[in-house]
Design a protein around this motif. Sequence first.
Motif, PDB file in Angstrom:
ATOM      1  N   PRO A  88       9.933  -5.803 -20.689  1.00  0.00           N
ATOM      2  CA  PRO A  88      10.828  -5.878 -19.534  1.00  0.00           C
ATOM      3  C   PRO A  88      10.068  -6.154 -18.242  1.00  0.00           C
ATOM      4  O   PRO A  88       8.864  -5.901 -18.145  1.00  0.00           O
ATOM      5  CB  PRO A  88      11.464  -4.481 -19.498  1.00  0.00           C
ATOM      6  N   VAL A  89      10.799  -6.670 -17.256  1.00  0.00           N
ATOM      7  CA  VAL A  89      10.224  -6.877 -15.929  1.00  0.00           C
ATOM      8  C   VAL A  89      10.414  -5.583 -15.140  1.00  0.00           C
ATOM      9  O   VAL A  89      11.539  -5.210 -14.810  1.00  0.00           O
ATOM     10  CB  VAL A  89      10.908  -8.063 -15.209  1.00  0.00           C
ATOM     11  N   LEU A 144      -3.900  -0.998 -13.981  1.00  0.00           N
ATOM     12  CA  LEU A 144      -3.918  -0.892 -12.519  1.00  0.00           C
ATOM     13  C   LEU A 144      -5.155  -0.152 -12.037  1.00  0.00           C
ATOM     14  O   LEU A 144      -5.805  -0.552 -11.058  1.00  0.00           O
ATOM     15  CB  LEU A 144      -2.655  -0.173 -12.034  1.00  0.00           C
ATOM     16  N   LEU A 145      -5.509   0.928 -12.723  1.00  0.00           N
ATOM     17  CA  LEU A 145      -6.683   1.720 -12.333  1.00  0.00           C
ATOM     18  C   LEU A 145      -7.986   1.025 -12.711  1.00  0.00           C
ATOM     19  O   LEU A 145      -9.022   1.278 -12.087  1.00  0.00           O
ATOM     20  CB  LEU A 145      -6.621   3.100 -12.986  1.00  0.00           C
ATOM     21  N   LEU A 173       3.077  -5.908  -4.823  1.00  0.00           N
ATOM     22  CA  LEU A 173       1.921  -6.791  -4.878  1.00  0.00           C
ATOM     23  C   LEU A 173       1.761  -7.223  -6.324  1.00  0.00           C
ATOM     24  O   LEU A 173       1.526  -6.385  -7.203  1.00  0.00           O
ATOM     25  CB  LEU A 173       0.657  -6.070  -4.396  1.00  0.00           C
ATOM     26  N   PRO A 174       1.932  -8.518  -6.626  1.00  0.00           N
ATOM     27  CA  PRO A 174       1.890  -8.965  -8.023  1.00  0.00           C
ATOM     28  C   PRO A 174       0.657  -8.468  -8.757  1.00  0.00           C
ATOM     29  O   PRO A 174      -0.449  -8.457  -8.213  1.00  0.00           O
ATOM     30  CB  PRO A 174       1.889 -10.497  -7.896  1.00  0.00           C
ATOM     31  N   ILE A 226       4.541  -2.115  -7.188  1.00  0.00           N
ATOM     32  CA  ILE A 226       4.575  -1.220  -6.030  1.00  0.00           C
ATOM     33  C   ILE A 226       3.370  -0.277  -6.053  1.00  0.00           C
ATOM     34  O   ILE A 226       2.739  -0.012  -5.015  1.00  0.00           O
ATOM     35  CB  ILE A 226       5.904  -0.429  -6.011  1.00  0.00           C
ATOM     36  N   VAL A 227       3.022   0.223  -7.238  1.00  0.00           N
ATOM     37  CA  VAL A 227       1.824   1.054  -7.364  1.00  0.00           C
ATOM     38  C   VAL A 227       0.579   0.238  -7.044  1.00  0.00           C
ATOM     39  O   VAL A 227      -0.354   0.728  -6.394  1.00  0.00           O
ATOM     40  CB  VAL A 227       1.734   1.662  -8.782  1.00  0.00           C
ATOM     41  N   HIS A 228       0.557  -1.017  -7.479  1.00  0.00           N
ATOM     42  CA  HIS A 228      -0.579  -1.895  -7.188  1.00  0.00           C
ATOM     43  C   HIS A 228      -0.802  -2.005  -5.685  1.00  0.00           C
ATOM     44  O   HIS A 228      -1.929  -1.883  -5.186  1.00  0.00           O
ATOM     45  CB  HIS A 228      -0.330  -3.278  -7.799  1.00  0.00           C
ATOM     46  N   ARG A 229       0.273  -2.231  -4.935  1.00  0.00           N
ATOM     47  CA  ARG A 229       0.172  -2.307  -3.475  1.00  0.00           C
ATOM     48  C   ARG A 229      -0.343  -0.998  -2.889  1.00  0.00           C
ATOM     49  O   ARG A 229      -1.220  -0.992  -2.015  1.00  0.00           O
ATOM     50  CB  ARG A 229       1.553  -2.632  -2.889  1.00  0.00           C
TER      51      ARG A 229
END
Length: 375
Positions: free
Chosen positions: A33-34, A303-304, A23-24, A40-43
């Motif tokens: 880096p990309v 993310l958190l 999930l972007p 994946i953690v976001h999703r």
Amino acid sequence: MVSSSPSSSGSSLYIFTTSQIPLPIKYAHPRKPVLVVPPIVHRSLHNALDGDTPSVSYAEGELIIPHPDGLVKHDLPPSSSRSNTNPKSDSDSQPSAPSEGQINGEVDGTGLSDAASNYIIDSELTIKLHLVGEAPSSSSPSSASGEQGYISWIKESLGLLEKYKGLSKDKIDTLLIGFKGIDYRGAKTAASEMFGCGSEGLETPNTQSIPSELRQTAIRTLRQVKHQGDILGEQTKLGSLYFTLDLLKELGQGVQVNALDTPDCHHLPKEYTSYAREAGVQLWAGGGGEGSDPLPTAHLHNLLQEFSGNLSDLTDGEVKSPALGQPIGVRADGLKFQEDAEKGVEVKWVLSYTLVSKTRNVVKDKGYIIAATFI
């Protein structure tokens, strides 16, 4: 009454990814880096925390996302039972995770049903463990170099894998261990720079400099894992992540595998492949997207940050870090996160696991476990 002052210092956080569909991410981040892990953690965070019934477990300063009861668990007997099994040879039927009733069934006195036997024999488990945080201190005389702290993290990560995923050390075929700051990707050739991928010759040497203390810590840690006796399964191959040629030579006979991140147009010098062949070290090359720091702390903080209010509510205010209220921005040049920004969390290690069907070459289960500490 819950105190309004932050009480999350030292609280542990464990995130289990529950999807391989990224999930972007919403926040600004460096162009390179990309990385594959943050989306994946976001999703997985949205899967666990959205909706009316968030999936978390919090007790005694330990926050687990999602709740472990919702994780797929492979409750299989240890590998010591494998040699006594006589599974069916029908390779057209793909084994699935056996139920408790199947495992407790009896076949030829082994205590395993045909379904359980097939599942065990057919599975191949590979673990990549990235040690990215500053190793915890230890009372050991060698604590200054950090290997004792890293050993404790290795045991912690494998213990959580067994406890919540049912994958014990005896089921691990290959355990690869890497360290933040050791990241050998190969080098582009001068010919490929000029003419594109597939060109030969004019290899550019890798000039990465690894601090002496990190070099020695990595070598001593892997040697201890190999010889300590209570970490590896009897059939587990020990490997390294992204070790340079000089590190492999200094380590000697310490590892059997060295995984490398080799994007398009990147090549390994001939002396590298020649040494690996002579020393009996397998070189695993892959497209990458992880690197030696697959989930930088600034990424996890941001993310958190999106869920900081939810996390405070779900833990009755016990996990409440003021720093999580603000995202960490990117420098004006767009190359890195702001180094002086206050962080509300610190990543310790990132473990990836891949469970594959050997007969059908199908991935049965795959994911990441992230361990961090709230600051």
